[in-house]
Scaffold this active site. Structure first.
Site, short mmCIF file in Angstrom:
data_model
loop_
_atom_site.label_atom_id
_atom_site.label_comp_id
_atom_site.label_asym_id
_atom_site.label_seq_id
_atom_site.Cartn_x
_atom_site.Cartn_y
_atom_site.Cartn_z
N GLU A 112 -53.18 93.73 -34.72
CA GLU A 112 -53.98 92.73 -34.00
C GLU A 112 -53.74 91.30 -34.49
O GLU A 112 -54.09 90.35 -33.80
CB GLU A 112 -55.48 93.08 -34.11
CG GLU A 112 -55.80 94.38 -33.37
CD GLU A 112 -57.22 94.85 -33.57
OE1 GLU A 112 -57.82 95.31 -32.60
OE2 GLU A 112 -57.73 94.78 -34.70
N GLY A 140 -62.12 98.81 -25.93
CA GLY A 140 -62.21 99.65 -24.74
C GLY A 140 -63.00 98.91 -23.68
O GLY A 140 -63.85 98.07 -23.99
N ILE A 197 -65.06 104.93 -28.76
CA ILE A 197 -65.70 105.49 -27.57
C ILE A 197 -64.65 106.13 -26.68
O ILE A 197 -63.70 105.47 -26.24
CB ILE A 197 -66.47 104.38 -26.78
CG1 ILE A 197 -67.43 103.61 -27.70
CG2 ILE A 197 -67.19 104.98 -25.58
CD1 ILE A 197 -68.52 104.44 -28.36
N MET A 237 -65.40 97.85 -32.52
CA MET A 237 -65.99 98.33 -33.76
C MET A 237 -66.25 97.24 -34.81
O MET A 237 -66.62 97.56 -35.93
CB MET A 237 -65.10 99.44 -34.36
CG MET A 237 -64.96 100.63 -33.43
SD MET A 237 -63.87 101.94 -34.05
CE MET A 237 -64.76 102.49 -35.50
N GLU A 238 -66.05 95.96 -34.47
CA GLU A 238 -66.22 94.90 -35.50
C GLU A 238 -66.96 93.65 -35.03
O GLU A 238 -67.59 92.97 -35.85
CB GLU A 238 -64.84 94.45 -36.03
CG GLU A 238 -64.02 95.52 -36.71
CD GLU A 238 -63.28 96.41 -35.72
OE1 GLU A 238 -63.02 95.94 -34.59
OE2 GLU A 238 -62.99 97.57 -36.06
N ASP A 266 -57.89 100.30 -23.46
CA ASP A 266 -58.21 101.63 -22.90
C ASP A 266 -59.53 101.55 -22.15
O ASP A 266 -60.26 100.57 -22.28
CB ASP A 266 -58.29 102.68 -24.03
CG ASP A 266 -59.32 102.31 -25.08
OD1 ASP A 266 -58.94 101.67 -26.07
OD2 ASP A 266 -60.51 102.60 -24.88
N1 ADE Z 1 -61.07 99.63 -29.72
C1 ADE Z 1 -60.17 99.87 -28.74
N2 ADE Z 1 -60.60 100.83 -27.92
C2 ADE Z 1 -61.81 101.22 -28.38
C3 ADE Z 1 -62.74 102.20 -27.97
N3 ADE Z 1 -62.51 102.97 -26.91
N4 ADE Z 1 -63.87 102.34 -28.70
C4 ADE Z 1 -64.09 101.57 -29.79
N5 ADE Z 1 -63.24 100.65 -30.22
C5 ADE Z 1 -62.10 100.47 -29.53
#
Ligand code: ADE
Length: 228
Positions: free
Chosen positions: A11, A77, A153, A173-174, A197
């Site tokens: 990243e 995501g 997720i 997540m951050e 995603d």
């Molecule tokens: N980072 C990238 N895709 C993610 C997802 N599906 N859930 C959590 N963090 C992510």
């Protein structure tokens, strides 16, 4: 001095490559690389995935380097159907979707001590991020809530729950942890994410395929941000 934090090296690696006059500072298990990025004094760090890694890294960065703002960037995501792989999401605010003290009377997602569900992102930095993102060709830009939790997720039902509670446009997540650290220290914060995603039953397949493309989009935005 501006601060940039990504969770994984993919990243931030293109930005690390552009950093000149590099100097490494180690604090605990975090390595901060400072120098000149597109002519600006900057410090970069790879914090590792998850909220505690991100919060500790952001706090160390703030206390040691005193950045004028901190940007958390990377992949995410999608939080809802209208957001697709390759799109960018810039946070108006970040929430922590896995915080839940509702059995003792709090609203779901309320972060105790700061007593907020939505942790605000800096409006002026956000406006500059939006302008910078719109300068990247062929990328759709969304503004809205970004939801953070210590989970990858990969279920449509979990994504729907997060979206119905928080109206999240992206899940990651951050961001909510960096935003909390910045809020607690009075430092302006931005969260910039590129969608890798759909955070549904296919996310474990899409994520490795699209992470590099998504990471390259957010890195291009930083270049525009620092040069325009
Ligand atoms: N980072 C990238 N895709 C993610 C997802 N599906 N859930 C959590 N963090 C992510």
């Amino acid at each position: 001095m501006v601060g940039l934090i990504g969770a994984m090296s993919v990243e931030v690696e293109a930005l690390m490559d552009k950093l000149t006059e590099r100097r490494e500072t180690r604090i605990g298990m975090d390595t901060f690389v400072s120098g000149k990025l597109f002519g600006r004094d900057a410090v970069l760090a790879v914090c590792g995935p998850g909220k505690i890694n991100a919060a500790l890294c952001a706090q160390s960065m703030i206390l040691h380097f005193h950045p004028e703002w901190v940007l958390n960037l990377g992949v995410a995501g999608a939080g809802e159907g209208g957001v697709s792989i390759g799109d960018m999401v810039i946070a108006t605010a970040a929430v922590q979707h896995d915080v839940d003290t509702s059995p003792i009377g709090d609203p779901v997602g309320m972060v105790s001590k700061i007593n907020l569900i939505e942790i605000p992102c800096d409006a002026a930095l956000r406006a500059r991020l939006v302008a910078a993102a719109k300068a990247v060709e062929g990328v759709r830009v969304h503004e809205g809530v970004i939801a953070t939790g210590d989970q990858f997720i990969h279920s449509g039902d979990v994504r729907s729950r997060i979206n119905s509670l928080f109206h999240a446009k992206a899940v990651e997540m951050e961001g909510g942890a960096v935003a909390q650290a910045c809020y607690m220290h009075g430092v302006p914060c931005g969260v910039l994410r590129s969608i890798s995603d759909q955070a549904d039953g296919r996310s474990d397949m899409d994520y490795p395929t699209f992470t590099r493309l998504a990471a390259s989009h957010s890195q291009q935005v930083v270049e525009h941000l620092l040069t325009m």
